[in-house]
Design an enzyme around this catalytic site. Structure first.
Site, PDB file in Angstrom:
ATOM      1  N   LYS A 175       0.854  -1.194   0.000  1.00 23.45           N
ATOM      2  CA  LYS A 175       0.000   0.000   0.000  1.00 23.45           C
ATOM      3  C   LYS A 175       0.890   1.246   0.000  1.00 23.45           C
ATOM      4  CE  LYS A 175      -1.867   3.280   2.807  1.00 23.45           C
ATOM      5  NZ  LYS A 175      -1.891   4.278   1.796  1.00 23.45           N
ATOM      6  N   CYS A 284      13.182  12.065   6.363  1.00 21.53           N
ATOM      7  CA  CYS A 284      13.279  11.769   7.792  1.00 21.53           C
ATOM      8  C   CYS A 284      14.715  11.979   8.257  1.00 21.53           C
ATOM      9  CB  CYS A 284      12.736  10.407   8.149  1.00 21.53           C
ATOM     10  SG  CYS A 284      13.269   9.109   7.098  1.00 21.53           S
ATOM     11  N   GLU A 385       9.235  17.341  14.699  1.00 24.12           N
ATOM     12  CA  GLU A 385       9.580  17.169  13.281  1.00 24.12           C
ATOM     13  C   GLU A 385       8.671  18.050  12.426  1.00 24.12           C
ATOM     14  OE1 GLU A 385       8.714  13.415  11.210  1.00 24.12           O
ATOM     15  OE2 GLU A 385      10.779  13.475  10.500  1.00 24.12           O
TER      16      GLU A 385
END
Ligand code: UN1
Length: 501
Positions: A175, A284, A385
């Protein structure tokens, strides 16, 4: 009319049972529809998982070097189609062409590297405490792997997961992120054309709430590999644990680059520019904190602002662009809200700090590269973040102080130190608590054949990349073979050992 793309289930390209589709639009120009994709349902996921479960029976028995040959062929096909796939990726995701070429290259690297694993998949042997007894530990595949991936590396990250899952003998239901289904389609199509049999890889597009949720809870799914936000990762981790599935999570970061007073400042500025604003800060591994020794703080800031001023923001297909758009409107709003938070916390805005408007900017999600200085390590912009082109610069008194600030984070993916003093470099390597540390290089740019992952809330103890990724997609089986012809009891028949010649 934009092309309609279908799911891949059991080797067939099929529409969703919902009969519904969604549009995939270009973040640099939202008038452009890249393609129409399936809004899939629980029933679609069930069909895909069942197909994967059936296909597993044969795929696991195909010798690993043969499985790997198919992957090797796929890698060669990716090489041939690299340019087209990079262009598709820039159009759907926004990052500049050299970066999307790099993304496809990372999938190529991973495929060649793991194809080699097909002839390794090493286990080990070890002596027995009893005579006339042989023992070894071997790797066995697990079954159906659920692969859930983000939009920022739409071909590289799926490859980190799908390729080792397949070579190890598992089958896959994939997915992809709703924002980048075309790169997922391109990747899966190559696997099929390279010869991956029907049902071994299945692609189901659609939302996390429906497709992701039904996938992670399906009883046939043995292992889940997810890259994305810590919030979603926490949900998948706890759900997976309650269902006794193996779950590998790769999540957020708040990566710091330390700049010491003896550093080559030009190089440090290069690093903080590429690390902070490459991929529009949407990695990230992105550099979101730069911790600078007070002796060079002012000079570094002046040089950094001068460099960032020159970055050209625009459509990633334009060769003059350095920084593309953000992926979508909600990311844009998130980044803008963090800029407001930074201002209200009292950080000093040195450059950027606003959405770009006028001309082509009005048709996409563009934000000016932003630097905050004099950031306190405990401010939200230094802790949370942001996933955008916003860098917080923090002054430090010493190496120890800089490392303390770097470690003051709930995350722990990447880190970097710029210094010409080898002692300082090794102390940083020893004391910074992250999964990756760079010396005189930015926090981004990991290569596929080293373990990739982080500590704290970045991960849950697994490592993608390197041979360590194989641990995610296999279980260990220890095998004891007694050829003495009599009952030998481990831990009990200790005297027997003495008697043997
Ligand atoms: C990510 O940031 O989500 O090390 C992955 C890097 C890339 C992968 C980044 N090779 O920056």
């Amino acid at each position: 009319m934009a092309e309609v793309y279908k799911n891949l289930i059991d080797g067939q390209w099929v529409e969703s049972s919902s009969g519904e589709v969604y549009e995939n639009r270009n973040p640099a120009n939202w008038d452009e529809v890249i393609g129409i994709f399936q809004k899939s349902t629980r029933e679609d996921v069930e069909a895909a998982v069942e197909a994967a479960q059936r296909a597993y029976r044969k795929w696991r028995l195909l010798p690993a070097p043969k499985r790997a040959e198919i992957i090797f062929k796929a890698a060669q096909m990716l090489v041939e189609r690299k340019e087209d796939f990079a262009r598709d990726e820039t159009r759907e995701m926004g990052k500049i062409l050299p970066e999307t070429r790099g993304d496809v290259q990372e999938a190529i690297d991973m495929s060649f590297f793991i194809a080699g694993e097909g002839r390794r998949l090493y286990g080990f042997t070890t002596p027995s405490e009893l005579p006339l007894k042989f023992q070894m530990s071997i790797r066995i595949p697990m079954g159906v792997a659920a692969i859930i991936t983000p939009w920022n590396f739409p071909m590289a990250i799926p490859s980190w997961k799908i390729i080792p899952a397949l070579v190890a003998g598992n089958t896959v239901v994939f997915k992809p992120a709703t924002d980048t289904p075309l790169s997922a389609y391109n990747f899966v199509k190559v696997l099929v054309e390279a010869g991956v049999p029907a049902g071994v890889v299945n692609l189901v597009t659609g939302s996390g709430a429906v497709v992701g949720e039904s996938l992670i809870t399906h009883p046939y799914v043995k292992v889940i590999s997810f890259t994305g936000s810590s919030e979603v990762g926490k949900h998948i981790g706890s759900k997976g644990a309650s269902l006794f599935k193996k779950v590998s999570l790769e999540m957020g970061g708040k990566n710091a680059q330390i700049v010491m007073d003896d550093a080559n400042l030009e190089l440090a500025v290069d690093g903080a520019t590429w690390g902070g604003f490459g991929t529009t800060g949407q990695r990230c591994t992105a550099t979101s904190r730069v911790i600078v020794h007070k002796k060079v703080y002012k000079k570094f800031l002046d040089m950094y602002v001068e460099r960032v001023k020159k970055l050209r923001v625009g459509n990633g297909l334009d060769p003059n662009t350095d920084v593309g758009p953000l992926i979508n409107e909600s990311q844009l709003n998130k980044v803008l809200s963090y800029i407001e938070i930074g201002k209200s916390e009292g950080a000093k805005l040195l450059i950027g700090g606003h959405r770009l408007t006028g001309g082509e900017y009005d048709r996409g999600w563009f934000v000016a590269p932003t630097i905050f200085a004099d950031v306190d390590p405990n401010m939200r912009i230094a802790q949370e973040e942001i996933f955008g082109p916003v860098v917080s610069v923090i002054p430090a008194d010493s190496l120890e102080h800089a490392i303390e600030i770097a470690n003051n984070s709930k995350y722990g993916l990447s880190s970097s130190i710029y210094t010409n003093d080898i002692k300082k470099a090794f102390i940083a390597i020893r004391d910074i608590y992250t999964g990756i540390t760079y010396v005189n290089a930015p926090t981004i740019g990991a290569e596929v054949h080293l373990p990739f992952g982080g500590v704290n809330q970045t991960g849950n103890g697994h490592r993608e990349g390197g041979h360590t990724v194989i641990d995610i997609f296999t279980e260990w089986k220890s095998v004891y073979i007694d050829f003495s012809g009599r009952l030998q009891r481990a831990q009990i028949d200790t005297d027997e050992i003495v008697k043997v010649e």
